[in-house]
Design an enzyme around this catalytic site. Structure first.
Site, PDB file in Angstrom:
ATOM      1  N   THR A   1       0.660  -1.815   0.075  1.00 50.31           N
ATOM      2  CA  THR A   1      -0.228   0.430   0.236  1.00 50.31           C
ATOM      3  C   THR A   1       0.666   1.152   0.234  1.00 50.31           C
ATOM      4  O   THR A   1       1.943   1.268   0.362  1.00 50.31           O
ATOM      5  CB  THR A   1      -0.985   0.093   1.096  1.00 50.31           C
TER       6      THR A   1
ATOM      7  N   ASN B   1      -0.855   3.930   0.847  1.00 46.74           N
ATOM      8  CA  ASN B   1      -1.506   5.147   1.881  1.00 46.74           C
ATOM      9  C   ASN B   1      -1.700   4.749   3.756  1.00 46.74           C
ATOM     10  O   ASN B   1      -1.544   4.082   4.324  1.00 46.74           O
ATOM     11  CB  ASN B   1      -3.235   4.608   2.093  1.00 46.74           C
TER      12      ASN B   1
ATOM     13  N   ASP C   1      -7.968  -4.079  -0.522  1.00 44.28           N
ATOM     14  CA  ASP C   1      -8.933  -2.568  -1.562  1.00 44.28           C
ATOM     15  C   ASP C   1     -10.203  -3.133  -0.564  1.00 44.28           C
ATOM     16  O   ASP C   1     -10.928  -3.225  -0.021  1.00 44.28           O
ATOM     17  CB  ASP C   1      -8.888  -3.430  -2.472  1.00 44.28           C
TER      18      ASP C   1
ATOM     19  N   GLY D   1     -10.374   9.568   4.253  1.00 44.26           N
ATOM     20  CA  GLY D   1     -11.459   9.203   2.795  1.00 44.26           C
ATOM     21  C   GLY D   1     -12.783   9.941   3.132  1.00 44.26           C
ATOM     22  O   GLY D   1     -13.079  10.861   3.176  1.00 44.26           O
TER      23      GLY D   1
ATOM     24  N   ASP E   1     -14.496   9.336   6.327  1.00 46.07           N
ATOM     25  CA  ASP E   1     -14.413   9.146   7.244  1.00 46.07           C
ATOM     26  C   ASP E   1     -15.033  10.288   8.202  1.00 46.07           C
ATOM     27  O   ASP E   1     -16.069   9.569   9.210  1.00 46.07           O
ATOM     28  CB  ASP E   1     -13.452   9.492   7.923  1.00 46.07           C
TER      29      ASP E   1
ATOM     30  N   LYS F   1     -12.182   3.364  16.652  1.00 49.38           N
ATOM     31  CA  LYS F   1     -12.910   3.338  14.650  1.00 49.38           C
ATOM     32  C   LYS F   1     -12.512   2.194  15.008  1.00 49.38           C
ATOM     33  O   LYS F   1     -13.582   0.843  13.812  1.00 49.38           O
ATOM     34  CB  LYS F   1     -11.647   4.404  13.796  1.00 49.38           C
TER      35      LYS F   1
ATOM     36  N   HIS G   1     -14.268  -2.041   9.263  1.00 46.99           N
ATOM     37  CA  HIS G   1     -14.135  -3.256   8.177  1.00 46.99           C
ATOM     38  C   HIS G   1     -12.792  -3.652   8.151  1.00 46.99           C
ATOM     39  O   HIS G   1     -12.866  -4.928   7.798  1.00 46.99           O
ATOM     40  CB  HIS G   1     -14.179  -2.514   6.461  1.00 46.99           C
TER      41      HIS G   1
HETATM   42  P1  ITT Z   1      -3.716   1.363  -1.233  1.00 44.42           P
HETATM   43  O1  ITT Z   1      -4.272   0.977  -2.611  1.00 44.42           O
HETATM   44  O2  ITT Z   1      -1.988   2.343  -2.335  1.00 44.42           O
HETATM   45  O3  ITT Z   1      -3.594   0.630  -0.157  1.00 44.42           O
HETATM   46  P2  ITT Z   1      -5.613   3.486  -1.555  1.00 44.42           P
HETATM   47  O4  ITT Z   1      -5.930   4.597  -0.715  1.00 44.42           O
HETATM   48  O5  ITT Z   1      -5.658   4.144  -3.130  1.00 44.42           O
HETATM   49  O6  ITT Z   1      -3.834   2.736  -1.147  1.00 44.42           O
HETATM   50  P3  ITT Z   1      -8.027   2.091  -2.047  1.00 44.42           P
HETATM   51  O7  ITT Z   1      -7.727   1.776  -3.366  1.00 44.42           O
HETATM   52  O8  ITT Z   1      -8.024   0.982  -0.823  1.00 44.42           O
HETATM   53  O9  ITT Z   1      -7.040   2.927  -1.200  1.00 44.42           O
HETATM   54  O10 ITT Z   1      -8.890   3.300  -1.531  1.00 44.42           O
HETATM   55  C1  ITT Z   1      -9.783   3.645  -1.537  1.00 44.42           C
HETATM   56  C2  ITT Z   1     -10.773   4.548  -1.219  1.00 44.42           C
HETATM   57  O11 ITT Z   1     -11.755   4.832  -0.579  1.00 44.42           O
HETATM   58  C3  ITT Z   1     -10.031   5.703  -0.338  1.00 44.42           C
HETATM   59  O12 ITT Z   1      -8.478   6.464  -1.069  1.00 44.42           O
HETATM   60  C4  ITT Z   1     -10.758   6.318   0.721  1.00 44.42           C
HETATM   61  O13 ITT Z   1     -10.730   7.621   0.088  1.00 44.42           O
HETATM   62  C5  ITT Z   1     -11.576   5.183   0.639  1.00 44.42           C
HETATM   63  N1  ITT Z   1     -11.254   4.396   1.518  1.00 44.42           N
HETATM   64  C6  ITT Z   1     -10.977   3.317   2.232  1.00 44.42           C
HETATM   65  N2  ITT Z   1     -10.749   3.046   3.278  1.00 44.42           N
HETATM   66  C7  ITT Z   1     -11.288   4.201   4.057  1.00 44.42           C
HETATM   67  C8  ITT Z   1     -11.844   4.216   5.585  1.00 44.42           C
HETATM   68  O14 ITT Z   1     -11.406   3.399   6.275  1.00 44.42           O
HETATM   69  N3  ITT Z   1     -12.185   4.683   5.566  1.00 44.42           N
HETATM   70  C9  ITT Z   1     -12.691   6.076   4.782  1.00 44.42           C
HETATM   71  N4  ITT Z   1     -12.306   5.940   3.786  1.00 44.42           N
HETATM   72  C10 ITT Z   1     -12.088   4.634   2.808  1.00 44.42           C
END
Ligand code: ITT
Length: 199
Positions: free
Chosen positions: A11, A13, A72, A153, A155, A175, A180
């Site tokens: 990741t 993130n 994801d 995100g 949240d 949280k 999830h």
């Molecule tokens: P990686 O792919 O590098 O792991 P990313 O940020 O691109 O990181 P995702 O593709 O899973 O991750 O992104 C899904 C989006 O959903 C993320 O950018 C957030 O906006 C949202 N998201 C994911 N998990 C969340 C959470 O726990 N709380 C709030 N928003 C979330």
């Protein structure tokens, strides 16, 4: 893999890394892409969370040959037929901007009474070359204005069932009671522990 308790987490993130380290404690050690010296933005071209999670984990496995996992996550809103879902990160465009994504979501839900939504996390683990998947779901509702400044995100607009607060009004520990991501991680941890005792 040099150490059976070490896994690469595919990741970029940092919020996900922090949340997952909290769940893992000192049971398992994870190395981020940055810490592994891997600087890539893994494409997420597919139309399911499962396929994107697989893409991320297999990309890193091919690069490193090390056991690794990715996750994801998508926000699935009932009245929007599951959107933004797999498009959660880029809902309002390639800029991947959290505020723009929330604005678009609230706009699309403006006249809609049904605010039910869920976060769904899919983890893909590649262990000794084989893939295993784990899912975690958190049900809740989308409120009509942002509250709180923690987390990331969506949240600030998501209130999990069983709470009055948005995720952004909670500490990371709070949280994680609903999360999830934590639910999926607990399944991964169970799996890894069984593997460990069988070795
Ligand atoms: P990686 O792919 O590098 O792991 P990313 O940020 O691109 O990181 P995702 O593709 O899973 O991750 O992104 C899904 C989006 O959903 C993320 O950018 C957030 O906006 C949202 N998201 C994911 N998990 C969340 C959470 O726990 N709380 C709030 N928003 C979330």
């Amino acid at each position: 893999m040099s150490n059976a308790n070490t896994l690469i987490f595919a990741t970029n993130n940092q919020n996900k890394v922090n949340e997952i380290r909290l769940v893992l404690g000192n049971m398992f050690n994870i190395i981020t892409l940055k810490e592994a010296g891997i600087d890539i933005d893994i494409p997420e071209p597919h139309n399911t969370l499962e396929a994107n999670a697989t893409e991320k984990a297999t990309t890193i496995f091919k690069l490193t040959g090390s056991n690794c996992f990715s996750e994801d996550t998508g926000l699935e809103v009932e009245a929007l037929n599951g959107e933004p879902g797999v498009k959660s990160a880029r809902y309002a465009g390639e800029g991947r901007n959290f505020n723009d994504n929330i604005d678009k979501l609230l706009n699309n839900l403006q006249a809609i009474e049904n605010r039910k939504a869920r976060f769904r996390t899919v983890i893909s683990l590649i262990a000794e070359g084989k893939e295993f998947m784990f899912e975690g779901i958190c049900n809740g509702n989308i409120i009509n204005q942002e509250k709180g400044s923690n987390g990331f995100g969506y949240d600030p607009v998501f209130v999990p069932d069983g709470s009055e607060k948005t995720f952004a009004e909670m500490s990371m520990e709070e949280k994680s009671v609903f999360s999830h991501r934590k639910k999926a991680m607990l399944k991964l941890i169970d799996f890894l522990q069984v593997q460990k005792t069988n070795h």
